[in-house]
Write a protein that holds these residues in place. Structure first.
Motif, PDB file in Angstrom:
ATOM      1  N   TYR A  33       1.095  -1.199  -0.046  1.00 35.78           N
ATOM      2  CA  TYR A  33       0.067  -0.039   0.195  1.00 35.78           C
ATOM      3  C   TYR A  33       1.031   1.244  -0.147  1.00 35.78           C
ATOM      4  CZ  TYR A  33      -3.776  -3.125   1.261  1.00 35.78           C
ATOM      5  OH  TYR A  33      -4.609  -4.237   1.439  1.00 35.78           O
ATOM      6  N   TYR A  37       0.700  11.502   3.173  1.00 40.68           N
ATOM      7  CA  TYR A  37       0.058  12.506   4.349  1.00 40.68           C
ATOM      8  C   TYR A  37       0.652  13.651   4.079  1.00 40.68           C
ATOM      9  CZ  TYR A  37      -1.465   8.248   7.199  1.00 40.68           C
ATOM     10  OH  TYR A  37      -1.886   7.126   7.361  1.00 40.68           O
ATOM     11  N   SER A  95       3.384   0.460   2.831  1.00 39.02           N
ATOM     12  CA  SER A  95       3.183  -0.368   3.849  1.00 39.02           C
ATOM     13  C   SER A  95       3.473  -1.710   3.190  1.00 39.02           C
ATOM     14  CB  SER A  95       1.782  -0.238   4.210  1.00 39.02           C
ATOM     15  OG  SER A  95       1.418  -1.549   5.009  1.00 39.02           O
ATOM     16  N   PRO A  97       2.825  -5.230   3.860  1.00 41.19           N
ATOM     17  CA  PRO A  97       2.332  -6.252   5.179  1.00 41.19           C
ATOM     18  C   PRO A  97       2.483  -7.587   5.376  1.00 41.19           C
ATOM     19  CG  PRO A  97       0.586  -5.869   3.344  1.00 41.19           C
ATOM     20  CD  PRO A  97       1.706  -4.902   3.162  1.00 41.19           C
ATOM     21  N   ALA A 103       3.984  -5.877  10.253  1.00 38.78           N
ATOM     22  CA  ALA A 103       2.628  -6.056   9.501  1.00 38.78           C
ATOM     23  C   ALA A 103       2.115  -4.501   9.418  1.00 38.78           C
ATOM     24  CB  ALA A 103       1.813  -6.980   9.984  1.00 38.78           C
ATOM     25  N   ASP A 104       2.338  -3.594  10.331  1.00 38.21           N
ATOM     26  CA  ASP A 104       1.370  -2.387  10.208  1.00 38.21           C
ATOM     27  C   ASP A 104       2.411  -1.410  10.065  1.00 38.21           C
ATOM     28  OD1 ASP A 104      -1.882  -1.896  11.303  1.00 38.21           O
ATOM     29  OD2 ASP A 104      -1.128  -3.519   9.981  1.00 38.21           O
TER      30      ASP A 104
ATOM     31  N   ARG B  31      -6.380  -0.113  17.133  1.00 35.37           N
ATOM     32  CA  ARG B  31      -4.971  -0.145  16.796  1.00 35.37           C
ATOM     33  C   ARG B  31      -4.292   1.265  17.361  1.00 35.37           C
ATOM     34  NH1 ARG B  31      -2.712  -3.999  12.454  1.00 35.37           N
ATOM     35  NH2 ARG B  31      -4.035  -5.968  13.330  1.00 35.37           N
ATOM     36  N   TYR B  33      -0.451   3.332  17.540  1.00 37.41           N
ATOM     37  CA  TYR B  33       1.136   3.327  17.038  1.00 37.41           C
ATOM     38  C   TYR B  33       1.987   4.423  17.586  1.00 37.41           C
ATOM     39  CZ  TYR B  33      -1.623   1.202  13.379  1.00 37.41           C
ATOM     40  OH  TYR B  33      -2.497   0.323  12.545  1.00 37.41           O
ATOM     41  N   TYR B  35       5.347   6.535  16.799  1.00 36.84           N
ATOM     42  CA  TYR B  35       6.374   6.816  15.727  1.00 36.84           C
ATOM     43  C   TYR B  35       7.524   7.972  16.342  1.00 36.84           C
ATOM     44  CZ  TYR B  35       3.985   4.454  11.666  1.00 36.84           C
ATOM     45  OH  TYR B  35       3.511   3.535  10.827  1.00 36.84           O
ATOM     46  N   PHE B  45       8.724   4.279  12.300  1.00 34.49           N
ATOM     47  CA  PHE B  45       7.922   3.396  13.188  1.00 34.49           C
ATOM     48  C   PHE B  45       8.700   2.792  14.436  1.00 34.49           C
ATOM     49  CE2 PHE B  45       4.836   0.208  14.214  1.00 34.49           C
ATOM     50  CZ  PHE B  45       5.477  -1.125  14.433  1.00 34.49           C
ATOM     51  N   TYR B  48       3.355  -0.772  17.783  1.00 37.46           N
ATOM     52  CA  TYR B  48       2.127  -0.682  17.754  1.00 37.46           C
ATOM     53  C   TYR B  48       1.273  -1.625  18.528  1.00 37.46           C
ATOM     54  CZ  TYR B  48       0.565  -4.631  14.371  1.00 37.46           C
ATOM     55  OH  TYR B  48       0.208  -5.832  13.921  1.00 37.46           O
ATOM     56  N   GLU B  56       4.163  -5.356  17.842  1.00 37.35           N
ATOM     57  CA  GLU B  56       5.325  -5.365  16.925  1.00 37.35           C
ATOM     58  C   GLU B  56       6.354  -4.363  17.550  1.00 37.35           C
ATOM     59  OE1 GLU B  56       5.405  -7.070  13.896  1.00 37.35           O
ATOM     60  OE2 GLU B  56       7.451  -6.365  13.506  1.00 37.35           O
ATOM     61  N   LEU B  91       5.381  10.747  18.011  1.00 35.81           N
ATOM     62  CA  LEU B  91       4.086  10.959  17.203  1.00 35.81           C
ATOM     63  C   LEU B  91       3.252   9.637  17.962  1.00 35.81           C
ATOM     64  CD1 LEU B  91       5.158  12.021  13.734  1.00 35.81           C
ATOM     65  CD2 LEU B  91       4.012  13.359  15.396  1.00 35.81           C
ATOM     66  N   GLY B 101      -1.935  -4.070   6.801  1.00 39.94           N
ATOM     67  CA  GLY B 101      -1.047  -3.016   6.018  1.00 39.94           C
ATOM     68  C   GLY B 101      -1.918  -2.007   5.618  1.00 39.94           C
ATOM     69  N   ASN B 103      -4.336   0.151   7.102  1.00 42.37           N
ATOM     70  CA  ASN B 103      -4.772   1.070   7.971  1.00 42.37           C
ATOM     71  C   ASN B 103      -4.547   2.218   7.854  1.00 42.37           C
ATOM     72  OD1 ASN B 103      -6.092  -1.614   9.178  1.00 42.37           O
ATOM     73  ND2 ASN B 103      -3.888  -1.730   9.903  1.00 42.37           N
ATOM     74  N   LEU B 105      -4.101   5.811   9.185  1.00 37.62           N
ATOM     75  CA  LEU B 105      -3.543   6.136  10.568  1.00 37.62           C
ATOM     76  C   LEU B 105      -4.116   7.578  10.849  1.00 37.62           C
ATOM     77  CD1 LEU B 105      -1.891   3.648  10.325  1.00 37.62           C
ATOM     78  CD2 LEU B 105      -0.043   4.730  11.555  1.00 37.62           C
ATOM     79  N   PHE B 107      -3.206  10.812  13.157  1.00 37.61           N
ATOM     80  CA  PHE B 107      -2.186  11.285  13.971  1.00 37.61           C
ATOM     81  C   PHE B 107      -2.477  12.058  14.906  1.00 37.61           C
ATOM     82  CE2 PHE B 107       1.897   9.055  12.698  1.00 37.61           C
ATOM     83  CZ  PHE B 107       1.699   8.440  11.477  1.00 37.61           C
TER      84      PHE B 107
END
Lengths: 118, 116
Positions: A33, A37, A95, A97, A103-104, B31, B33, B35, B45, B48, B56, B91, B101, B103, B105, B107
């Protein structure tokens, strides 16, 4: 090698000009993906678009458009008739996955600082 | 819901001190996360959670860093024995699950840490 390369560190244009922000990515995955942003001076990253690797259709949303080309591993972002409010740092992110790297977790480029002068 | 909230927004500390940051995600997001972003770089990253489970951790998360989400709602990120290299914007983001993968986000505005 960087997974996401945004070669343009800073771009400055005059209001109403069109501007394209480049993003080149690197992955061995077939399923991935891509995201863009926006980070305005306030600091909060704002989601703009998500594209999966199986959907190469270009997308237009108002003055924003995105060009996804798997053949060149690029996902470029164009702002038409730029406005001062578009001034921000724009990040492209990848991303993967099914890779071992999480994975995220998103891998971001270094960003392009866009300055729109009035 | 007012989005993802982070506190404090700014923290200045001396090397060797411990600091803790808090993140309150969007309530319906399961979820969360963390960062880290340094000047002129994109976010990197760290870790999360899905609900209260930490699923992870990146290699950037040294053993001086610990993150928790005890009840699956807010989260804390603690840095022990801070070093000058820890100076960065931390963040927090949250998301609902849309697919592995995939999703999107949301922030927060970040917590800026300066270690003197």
């Amino acid at each position: 090698a960087q997974k996401v390369t945004q070669a343009q560190t800073e771009i400055s244009v005059v209001e109403k000009e069109d501007v394209t922000l480049d993003c080149v990515y690197e992955t061995r995955d077939t399923t991935y993906y891509l995201f863009w942003y926006k980070q305005p001076p306030s600091g909060e990253l704002v989601f703009l678009i998500r594209r999966n690797s199986f959907d190469e259709q270009n997308e237009i949303s108002g003055r924003y458009s995105w060009n996804f080309q798997k053949s060149t591993s690029s996902f470029n972002f164009t702002i038409t008739a730029s406005q001062v409010v578009d001034s921000a740092v724009y990040f492209c992110a990848l991303s993967e996955p099914y890779s071992g790297g999480g994975a995220d977790g998103l891998t971001f480029g270094k960003g392009t600082h866009l300055i729109i002068q009035p | 819901d007012t989005g993802v909230s982070q506190n404090p927004r700014h923290k200045i500390t001396k090397r060797g001190q411990n600091v803790t940051f808090r993140c309150d995600p969007i309530s319906e997001h399961n979820r969360l996360y963390w960062y880290r972003q340094t000047l002129g770089q994109g976010p990197e990253f760290l870790t999360y959670f899905q609900n209260e489970a930490q699923l992870e951790k990146s290699r950037l998360l040294s053993d001086r860093f610990s993150a928790e989400r005890p009840k699956g709602s807010f989260s804390t990120l603690e840095i022990q024995r801070t070093e000058q290299g820890d100076s960065a914007m931390y963040l927090c983001a949250s998301s609902s699950y849309e697919g592995r993968g995939a999703n999107v986000l949301t922030f927060g505005a970040g917590s800026r840490l300066t270690v003197l």
